[in-house]
Write a protein that holds these residues in place. Structure first.
Motif, short mmCIF file in Angstrom:
data_model
loop_
_atom_site.label_atom_id
_atom_site.label_comp_id
_atom_site.label_asym_id
_atom_site.label_seq_id
_atom_site.Cartn_x
_atom_site.Cartn_y
_atom_site.Cartn_z
N THR A 70 0.82 -1.21 0.00
CA THR A 70 0.00 0.00 0.00
C THR A 70 0.85 1.26 0.00
OG1 THR A 70 -1.71 -1.20 1.23
CG2 THR A 70 -1.85 1.20 1.20
N VAL A 71 1.92 1.27 0.78
CA VAL A 71 2.78 2.45 0.84
C VAL A 71 3.44 2.70 -0.52
CG1 VAL A 71 4.91 3.38 1.82
CG2 VAL A 71 3.19 2.33 3.31
N GLY A 74 0.66 3.60 -3.05
CA GLY A 74 0.13 4.92 -2.75
C GLY A 74 1.09 6.03 -3.12
N SER A 75 2.38 5.83 -2.87
CA SER A 75 3.37 6.83 -3.24
C SER A 75 3.41 7.04 -4.75
CB SER A 75 4.75 6.41 -2.73
OG SER A 75 5.75 7.31 -3.15
N GLN A 78 0.17 8.82 -6.03
CA GLN A 78 0.17 10.24 -5.69
C GLN A 78 1.07 11.03 -6.63
OE1 GLN A 78 1.23 10.51 -1.56
NE2 GLN A 78 -0.76 9.77 -0.83
N THR A 83 -4.55 8.93 -7.38
CA THR A 83 -4.79 8.40 -6.04
C THR A 83 -6.05 7.55 -5.97
OG1 THR A 83 -5.90 10.48 -5.48
CG2 THR A 83 -3.56 10.30 -4.93
N ALA A 86 -5.51 3.69 -6.12
CA ALA A 86 -4.69 3.00 -5.13
C ALA A 86 -5.31 1.68 -4.69
CB ALA A 86 -4.46 3.91 -3.92
N ASN A 173 -4.33 3.18 3.63
CA ASN A 173 -4.70 4.17 2.62
C ASN A 173 -5.63 5.23 3.19
OD1 ASN A 173 -6.89 4.85 0.24
ND2 ASN A 173 -4.79 4.80 -0.51
N PHE A 176 -3.68 6.99 6.71
CA PHE A 176 -2.36 7.61 6.65
C PHE A 176 -2.02 8.23 5.29
CE2 PHE A 176 -2.18 4.24 9.84
CZ PHE A 176 -1.71 4.95 10.95
N GLN A 177 -2.75 7.88 4.25
CA GLN A 177 -2.43 8.42 2.93
C GLN A 177 -3.48 9.38 2.40
OE1 GLN A 177 -1.75 4.79 0.63
NE2 GLN A 177 0.46 4.94 0.99
N TYR A 184 -11.40 4.05 -2.47
CA TYR A 184 -10.60 2.82 -2.39
C TYR A 184 -11.43 1.61 -2.79
CZ TYR A 184 -7.28 -0.59 -0.47
OH TYR A 184 -6.39 -1.63 -0.33
#
Length: 264
Positions: A70-71, A74-75, A78, A83, A86, A173, A176-177, A184
Motif C-alpha cells: 500500500t505504501v 500509494g506513493s 500520488q 490516487t 490506489a 490508505n 495515513f495516505q 478505495y
C-alpha cells in the motif's frame, strides 16, 4: 563434463521419483475417497497441524506485506495524480501475486519442513521399510493423507492472507495516505472479481501440492542418520520454494494471456 552429466541425470531421476510419488498419492487419494477407505483421522490430524504452524505466521506476514504494498502503490499513484486507483492497484497485487506466494512460502517453510522431518525420522528408524515389509504402501498410508490435508488447508490460508492484506491496505490508505473509503473500495471493485480470487486460491492449491510432494519425496529418501534428516529438511524447503517460483512464473504468463485484467 562427466560430473555435470551425472548431476543432470541425478536431477532428472529425482524429478521422476517425485512425480511418481505425487501421481501415486493422487491415485490412492481418489480411490480411497471413492471407496470410503481414506484415513480421515490422519488427514484431520495433519490438517490441524498445518493450520497450527501457518495461521499465526500468515497473519504476521500478511500485515506488513499489506503495508509495504500500500505504501509503495500509494506513493506512486500520488506522484502521477491517480490516487483514486490506489485500491485497485494494491488490491490486485495482493490477490493475484501476494497471497498465493505468501501462502506457498509459509506452507513450504513451516509445513513442508515439518513433513520432511517427520518422514525422514521415520525413514532412518526403518519404519518405512517395516511398512513395506507388511505390504503397506507408504505413499498410500503417509503421503496421501498429507496431500489431502494440504489441499484442504491451502485455500483457507490463501483466503486469510487475502483478507488481512486487503484490510491492512485499506486502513493504511484511509488513515495515513489521505484516501477515502469510497474511492478505495470503488476502484478495487472496478478491477477485482471472483475470478481473481479463484485464481489465487487455485494457485495456492497447486503450490501446496508441489510443496507436499517435494517434502514427502525428500523425507522418504532421507539417509545417513540425523544428518540425513537435516539435509532432507533443508532440501525440501529450498527445492519446494524454487519449484513454486518457477511454476508461478509459468502460471502468471498463462493467466495474463488467457485471463487479462478487465475493468468491471
Amino acid at each position: 563434463m562427466t560430473a555435470l552429466r551425472t548431476r543432470t541425470f541425478d536431477a532428472i531421476r529425482t524429478l521422476g521419483r517425485a512425480l511418481q510419488i505425487g501421481l501415486g498419492a493422487l491415485r490412492y487419494l481418489a480411490a480411497d475417497l471413492l471407496g470410503l477407505r481414506h484415513p480421515m483421522r490422519e488427514t484431520l490430524t495433519q490438517a490441524w497441524f498445518i493450520v497450527s504452524v501457518t495461521a499465526i505466521p500468515a497473519v504476521l506476514v500478511s500485515v506488513p506485506f499489506g503495508v509495504i504494498v500500500t505504501v509503495q502503490v500509494g506513493s506512486l499513484t500520488q506522484q502521477i495524480g491517480a490516487t483514486s486507483m490506489a485500491g485497485a492497484a494494491g488490491g490486485m497485487g495482493v490477490i493475484r501475486q501476494g497471497a498465493p506466494m505468501v501462502s506457498a512460502l509459509l506452507l513450504g517453510g513451516a509445513a513442508g519442513s515439518a513433513i520432511a522431518a517427520d518422514l525422514g525420522a521415520r525413514t532412518i528408524r526403518d519404519e518405512i521399510d517395516a511398512l513395506r515389509a507388511m505390504g503397506i504402501d507408504p505413499v498410500r498410508r503417509l503421503v496421501a493423507p498429507r496431500l489431502a490435508a494440504m489441499v484442504a488447508v491451502a485455500p483457507l490460508l490463501c483466503a486469510l492472507v487475502v483478507f488481512m492484506g486487503l484490510a491492512t491496505g485499506f486502513v493504511i490508505n484511509v488513515e495515513f495516505q489521505g484516501g477515502t473509503p469510497g474511492s478505495y473500495l470503488s476502484s478495487f471493485a472496478a478491477f477485482a472479481s471472483l475470478t481473481d480470487l479463484g485464481i489465487a486460491v487455485a494457485k495456492a492449491v497447486v503450490f501446496g501440492v508441489i510443496v507436499v510432494i517435494v517434502a514427502c519425496q525428500r523425507g522418504l529418501e532421507a539417509a545417513h542418520g540425523p544428518r540425513g534428516v537435516a539435509n532432507a529438511v533443508n532440501a525440501a524447503v529450498v527445492l519446494g520454494v524454487m519449484a513454486v517460483f518457477g511454476v508461478n512464473l509459468v502460471l502468471t504468463e498463462l493467466i495474463s494471456v488467457f485471463l487479462p485484467t478487465r475493468i468491471g
